[in-house]
Design a protein around this motif. Sequence first.
Motif, PDB file in Angstrom:
ATOM      1  N   GLN A 143       0.898  -0.930   0.120  1.00 22.41           N
ATOM      2  CA  GLN A 143       0.004   0.120   0.174  1.00 22.41           C
ATOM      3  C   GLN A 143       0.805   1.246   0.148  1.00 22.41           C
ATOM      4  N   GLN A 144       2.078   1.296   0.728  1.00 21.32           N
ATOM      5  CA  GLN A 144       2.778   2.432   0.692  1.00 21.32           C
ATOM      6  C   GLN A 144       3.297   2.739  -0.567  1.00 21.32           C
ATOM      7  N   PHE A 145       3.654   1.879  -1.628  1.00 21.83           N
ATOM      8  CA  PHE A 145       4.060   2.142  -2.859  1.00 21.83           C
ATOM      9  C   PHE A 145       2.988   2.442  -3.854  1.00 21.83           C
ATOM     10  N   LEU A 146       1.761   1.849  -3.584  1.00 19.26           N
ATOM     11  CA  LEU A 146       0.474   2.163  -4.587  1.00 19.26           C
ATOM     12  C   LEU A 146       0.158   3.668  -4.239  1.00 19.26           C
ATOM     13  N   THR A 147       0.161   4.119  -3.117  1.00 25.17           N
ATOM     14  CA  THR A 147      -0.106   5.296  -2.680  1.00 25.17           C
ATOM     15  C   THR A 147       0.622   6.461  -3.225  1.00 25.17           C
ATOM     16  N   GLU A 149       2.310   8.905  -6.199  1.00 27.83           N
ATOM     17  CA  GLU A 149       1.407   9.486  -7.185  1.00 27.83           C
ATOM     18  C   GLU A 149       1.789   8.550  -8.563  1.00 27.83           C
ATOM     19  N   ASN A 150       3.028   8.507  -8.730  1.00 35.59           N
ATOM     20  CA  ASN A 150       3.345   8.089 -10.135  1.00 35.59           C
ATOM     21  C   ASN A 150       2.957   6.358 -10.289  1.00 35.59           C
ATOM     22  N   PHE A 151       3.084   5.611  -9.110  1.00 34.99           N
ATOM     23  CA  PHE A 151       2.482   4.134  -9.092  1.00 34.99           C
ATOM     24  C   PHE A 151       0.861   4.232  -9.102  1.00 34.99           C
ATOM     25  N   LYS A 152       0.423   5.421  -8.708  1.00 35.16           N
ATOM     26  CA  LYS A 152      -1.177   5.197  -8.400  1.00 35.16           C
ATOM     27  C   LYS A 152      -1.620   5.632  -9.783  1.00 35.16           C
ATOM     28  N   LEU A 153      -1.266   6.409 -10.279  1.00 34.53           N
ATOM     29  CA  LEU A 153      -1.523   6.813 -11.955  1.00 34.53           C
ATOM     30  C   LEU A 153      -1.591   5.495 -12.802  1.00 34.53           C
ATOM     31  N   ARG A 154      -0.474   4.952 -12.663  1.00 34.93           N
ATOM     32  CA  ARG A 154      -0.023   3.622 -13.519  1.00 34.93           C
ATOM     33  C   ARG A 154      -1.090   2.655 -13.275  1.00 34.93           C
ATOM     34  N   TRP A 155      -1.623   2.676 -11.760  1.00 35.73           N
ATOM     35  CA  TRP A 155      -2.444   1.609 -11.291  1.00 35.73           C
ATOM     36  C   TRP A 155      -3.975   1.839 -11.883  1.00 35.73           C
ATOM     37  N   GLU A 156      -4.134   3.115 -12.040  1.00 33.85           N
ATOM     38  CA  GLU A 156      -5.525   3.517 -12.066  1.00 33.85           C
ATOM     39  C   GLU A 156      -5.859   3.357 -13.835  1.00 33.85           C
ATOM     40  N   LYS A 157      -4.690   3.663 -14.347  1.00 38.08           N
ATOM     41  CA  LYS A 157      -4.606   3.492 -15.760  1.00 38.08           C
ATOM     42  C   LYS A 157      -4.349   2.006 -16.466  1.00 38.08           C
ATOM     43  N   GLY A 158      -4.353   0.967 -15.389  1.00 41.35           N
ATOM     44  CA  GLY A 158      -4.090  -0.142 -15.861  1.00 41.35           C
ATOM     45  C   GLY A 158      -2.869  -0.580 -16.377  1.00 41.35           C
ATOM     46  N   ASP A 159      -1.980   0.318 -16.196  1.00 37.58           N
ATOM     47  CA  ASP A 159      -0.534   0.124 -16.585  1.00 37.58           C
ATOM     48  C   ASP A 159       0.332  -0.751 -15.721  1.00 37.58           C
ATOM     49  N   ALA A 160       1.288  -1.437 -16.295  1.00 39.59           N
ATOM     50  CA  ALA A 160       2.067  -2.565 -15.447  1.00 39.59           C
ATOM     51  C   ALA A 160       2.832  -1.849 -14.345  1.00 39.59           C
ATOM     52  N   LEU A 163       7.631  -5.548 -10.151  1.00 40.96           N
ATOM     53  CA  LEU A 163       7.873  -5.710  -8.523  1.00 40.96           C
ATOM     54  C   LEU A 163       9.505  -4.939  -8.423  1.00 40.96           C
ATOM     55  N   HIS A 164      10.434  -5.019  -9.517  1.00 39.92           N
ATOM     56  CA  HIS A 164      11.636  -4.734  -9.511  1.00 39.92           C
ATOM     57  C   HIS A 164      11.712  -3.277  -8.902  1.00 39.92           C
ATOM     58  N   GLU A 165      10.659  -2.421  -9.374  1.00 42.17           N
ATOM     59  CA  GLU A 165      10.552  -0.995  -9.407  1.00 42.17           C
ATOM     60  C   GLU A 165      10.507  -0.457  -7.790  1.00 42.17           C
ATOM     61  N   THR A 166       9.814  -1.467  -7.078  1.00 37.65           N
ATOM     62  CA  THR A 166       9.788  -1.180  -5.812  1.00 37.65           C
ATOM     63  C   THR A 166      11.018  -1.563  -4.959  1.00 37.65           C
ATOM     64  N   PHE A 167      12.004  -2.047  -5.579  1.00 38.59           N
ATOM     65  CA  PHE A 167      13.213  -2.307  -4.898  1.00 38.59           C
ATOM     66  C   PHE A 167      13.869  -1.047  -4.985  1.00 38.59           C
TER      67      PHE A 167
END
Length: 395
Positions: A143-147, A149-160, A163-167
């Motif tokens: 949840q920390q990563f999904l909140t 802004e950049n990840f949130k936008l991609r999530w809402e658009k259905g873009d991939a 996992l390695h980006e969270t590293f």
Amino acid sequence: MQGTEYGDEALKQAMKTELKQRLLEAEKEHRPLRIYCGFDPRKADLHLGHTVPMNKLRQFQDCGHEVTFLIGNFTSLIGDPSDKDILRPQLTPEEVAENGRTYAEQAFRILDPKKTIIRYNAEWLSKLSFADLIKLASNFTVQQFLTRENFKLRWEKGDAIYLHETFYSIMQGYDAYAMRSDVQVGGTDQLFNIVTAARKVMTYMGEKPNIAIILGILPGTDGVVKMSKSLGNHIPINTNAEDMFGKVMSIPDSAMPTYSRLITRWTPADIKVIEDGLKDGSLHPRDAKMKLAREVTASFYGESEADQAQDAFIRLFQKHDVPDEVPETIISRDQSLLDILVACQLVGSRSDGRRMVEQKGVKLDGVVLTDGKEPLQHEGVLQVGKRHFVRVKFA
């Protein structure tokens, strides 16, 4: 704290208080503070936007503290997703190494090479085991990563979201721990990486959390959008004094306060004198910008070259070295520079135009243009060589 921007006054005061306390502790221990900023060598050339944290590092150097310029040769293999709403392309180790070789040389135009420690984070990140990564990752939630802004936008658009980006944030947090840093400097796009990730990792590993010095983002020559080479609104470091002076003079008046706080050697008192002069009318905006352009240019090229650049600018624009009668032509906003040069008969062919651009012989309002494929950013007097001028206006 000049130039800092946290988006939260309580957080800013907390960091300020911690910094004062850490200074007192370091003084009792008879040691300097350990300050660092990391730079991922994803491109070979730096622009003024990249120098914002370097200027803050130099301030710490001038106060006698230990500064580390960290080259992220390991984190670059992932790429920082902090300011991107798309997946960054992964670089090869060879590309990272080639870009990294140029970074220190460019950084030493601001930092004192005798007082700067250069390190590479592959030194410790490449040695972490899978078990180490599991322990570090256990401090964070999805949840920390999904909140963010950049990840949130991609999530809402259905873009991939890979996992390695969270590293990346975890790796940057481990950088701070590995160097036992007291202070980490970065832009507002690094707020999560520094305030959340690095402080959490350091605390988990039994160290005092680092103090975040979060700086504002420098706008480009348009005064609005973040400075970027791809947008054509950047001011490169690897240029010349005359070009740098002219490009700073091209920024809008509204951007002067930000530039003054982020990329000059001026103190808050120095800046206040200029801002007060602008407010009461005793200082003309053009003269204030001239002071700014000279200061920025001098910090890279020295006082003598800055004076010469200023004299050249004055000769060209204030003493009317541009002819009184300049032919005028209408262009479209999407025409490339080379197309304009050919259409205006300023060059005989596109190859001639390309050669003039490479030789820094093409200017718009005195500012050297370096990319023949890009359209012009604004209207003005287009100059080729010393004698050919045309005033271009958008249709």
